[in-house]
Design a protein around this motif. Structure first.
Motif, PDB file in Angstrom:
ATOM      1  N   ALA A 127       0.837  -1.201   0.000  1.00 31.58           N
ATOM      2  CA  ALA A 127       0.000   0.000   0.000  1.00 31.58           C
ATOM      3  C   ALA A 127       0.869   1.247   0.000  1.00 31.58           C
ATOM      4  N   GLN A 128       1.945   1.212   0.771  1.00 33.38           N
ATOM      5  CA  GLN A 128       2.856   2.358   0.812  1.00 33.38           C
ATOM      6  C   GLN A 128       3.531   2.545  -0.546  1.00 33.38           C
ATOM      7  N   ALA A 129       3.961   1.461  -1.167  1.00 33.28           N
ATOM      8  CA  ALA A 129       4.609   1.554  -2.478  1.00 33.28           C
ATOM      9  C   ALA A 129       3.634   2.077  -3.534  1.00 33.28           C
ATOM     10  N   LEU A 130       2.397   1.620  -3.486  1.00 32.63           N
ATOM     11  CA  LEU A 130       1.399   2.108  -4.437  1.00 32.63           C
ATOM     12  C   LEU A 130       1.117   3.588  -4.238  1.00 32.63           C
ATOM     13  N   SER A 131       1.002   4.011  -2.975  1.00 41.46           N
ATOM     14  CA  SER A 131       0.721   5.434  -2.729  1.00 41.46           C
ATOM     15  C   SER A 131       1.894   6.296  -3.167  1.00 41.46           C
ATOM     16  N   GLU A 132       3.114   5.811  -2.969  1.00 35.77           N
ATOM     17  CA  GLU A 132       4.291   6.560  -3.428  1.00 35.77           C
ATOM     18  C   GLU A 132       4.321   6.621  -4.960  1.00 35.77           C
ATOM     19  N   ARG A 133       3.933   5.528  -5.596  1.00 39.09           N
ATOM     20  CA  ARG A 133       3.940   5.478  -7.064  1.00 39.09           C
ATOM     21  C   ARG A 133       2.891   6.414  -7.654  1.00 39.09           C
ATOM     22  N   SER A 135       1.541   9.103  -6.107  1.00 37.98           N
ATOM     23  CA  SER A 135       1.825  10.504  -5.791  1.00 37.98           C
ATOM     24  C   SER A 135       3.101  10.997  -6.460  1.00 37.98           C
ATOM     25  N   GLY A 136       4.022  10.128  -6.738  1.00 36.21           N
ATOM     26  CA  GLY A 136       5.301  10.573  -7.283  1.00 36.21           C
ATOM     27  C   GLY A 136       5.557   9.987  -8.582  1.00 36.21           C
TER      28      GLY A 136
END
Length: 136
Positions: A127-133, A135-136
């Motif tokens: 979930a953290q990797a997806l949110s970073e992907r 947003s960035g």
């Protein structure tokens, strides 16, 4: 008009990105479910083996304890001079011991030890990797 300014090409690339994101999310969800199933199957096997060993040990322990308790009550009766008082002392002591063992077994077999911790940790990381992907 140049190719970079064609609005249809921008829309199709956004659709492609959204399609890729949906496919990757679907694949990730399938992998997470497979990990969850594998981890829970291992936990269930561990629970069954633990319970089987506990039941087998209890059967042998009961037989041995009955013989030993009878011998201990008879020996204690010669010291205190009363068989009923000796049986009461031994029975009370064994009752306290049984309560302690039951509390220990409850803590070992608690649901928190069976929780899928690896799957939970992996889902958080994904979930953290997806949110970073996104947003960035």
């Amino acid at each position: 008009m140049s190719q970079g300014s064609d609005p249809r090409q921008g829309a199709s690339s956004i659709q492609g990105l959204i399609g890729d994101a949906l496919r990757e999310t679907n694949e990730l969800a399938r992998k997470e479910i497979a990990l969850f199933r594998a981890e829970m199957a291992g936990n269930v096997r561990q629970l069954i083996v633990g319970l089987a060993c506990m039941i087998g040990a209890a059967v042998f322990a009961v037989v041995a304890l009955l013989v030993l308790i009878d011998a201990f009550v008879k020996w204690l009766a010669t010291i205190v001079g009363s068989e009923w008082l000796a049986a009461l002392i031994v029975g009370g002591t064994l009752f306290v011991l049984a309560i302690g063992m039951a509390l220990w077994a409850r803590s070992v077999l608690s649901l928190s030890t069976l929780a899928p911790t690896r799957t939970t940790r992996q889902v958080r990381q994904d979930a953290q990797a997806l949110s970073e992907r996104v947003s960035g």
